[in-house]
Motif scaffolding. Sequence first.
Motif, PDB file in Angstrom:
ATOM      1  N   LEU A  26     169.781 -97.047  34.111  1.00 41.47           N
ATOM      2  CA  LEU A  26     170.728 -95.969  33.806  1.00 41.47           C
ATOM      3  C   LEU A  26     170.639 -94.823  34.817  1.00 41.47           C
ATOM      4  N   ASP A  27     169.507 -94.711  35.525  1.00 40.80           N
ATOM      5  CA  ASP A  27     169.405 -93.676  36.564  1.00 40.80           C
ATOM      6  C   ASP A  27     169.826 -94.241  37.924  1.00 40.80           C
ATOM      7  N   LEU A  28     170.442 -95.433  37.892  1.00 44.23           N
ATOM      8  CA  LEU A  28     170.939 -96.129  39.078  1.00 44.23           C
ATOM      9  C   LEU A  28     169.846 -96.641  39.993  1.00 44.23           C
ATOM     10  N   ARG A  29     168.626 -96.776  39.484  1.00 39.38           N
ATOM     11  CA  ARG A  29     167.649 -97.529  40.276  1.00 39.38           C
ATOM     12  C   ARG A  29     168.182 -98.951  40.360  1.00 39.38           C
ATOM     13  N   PRO A  30     168.349 -99.483  41.584  1.00 40.25           N
ATOM     14  CA  PRO A  30     169.030-100.780  41.718  1.00 40.25           C
ATOM     15  C   PRO A  30     168.252-101.921  41.074  1.00 40.25           C
ATOM     16  N   GLY A  31     168.989-102.975  40.713  1.00 42.61           N
ATOM     17  CA  GLY A  31     168.370-104.188  40.192  1.00 42.61           C
ATOM     18  C   GLY A  31     167.738-104.980  41.324  1.00 42.61           C
ATOM     19  N   VAL A 149     170.889 -86.661  32.890  1.00 40.86           N
ATOM     20  CA  VAL A 149     170.593 -86.937  31.475  1.00 40.86           C
ATOM     21  C   VAL A 149     169.501 -87.998  31.385  1.00 40.86           C
ATOM     22  N   ASP A 150     169.635 -89.065  32.172  1.00 42.83           N
ATOM     23  CA  ASP A 150     168.644 -90.140  32.101  1.00 42.83           C
ATOM     24  C   ASP A 150     167.269 -89.662  32.564  1.00 42.83           C
TER      25      ASP A 150
END
Length: 237
Positions: A26-31, A149-150
Amino acid sequence: MRCAVCGTESRQPRFRPIPPEGAPDLDLRPGEPLRGTMASWLQQCPYCSYVAPDITHAHPAAIEAVGTAPFRALIADTAHPLLARRFLGYAYVLEESGALHAAAEATLQAAWAADDARKPDLARAWRGDAVALWRAGPPLDAEQTVRVVDALRRAEAFEDAAATAEQLAASHPPEVVAGVIALELRLIALRDSGRHTVASALPPPARRPHASQGTIAKRNGMGGFWAFLRRLWRPKD
Ligand SMILES: [Zn+2]
């Protein structure tokens, strides 16, 4: 490669981003597989410790920042995981160059390194620092506010997280942002500070394992998020 700060030449890895297949957090840390490549996102000069995605370039303020006591202290602090120190050093250089949002990003990446090194106290502290840097910079758009927010939720700053999420929800954000915010609010109510992926915020059909992220992205109007992710890999100046 020739260091733009001290002029010394050294061998450095050249990072080529691999498109992530897994959904981002959700904090856009990539997969994965991109997620596991953090150790090669930054180059570091072995002589002066200047750290950046490309050490052959440096903002004039960065050249000055590398020589300061706070930078040396960040780089030398053995109480912190080595990889996290590199991201914090880069964050310091960015902050001194006035790039506050980029500094927030690098500080969040230090928190990711702390997550991987199982240092939850450091991860919480650096998420808090990242939020402070985001808020000190220019106004944030809806996607960036989701990440604030995350970061607040994962730092267990639940009241601030809830207030920020409710404010964003009230501003009629794009549908995909509204979906993520609804999930954040549920997690905040449960006092859940754990890692969750963007996939949990999408409707069930999108979670079918055979669907590629690209297809999911298009079907769910996730283009903005993926465009945002791609922006993370461009060298910042
Ligand atoms: Zn150097």
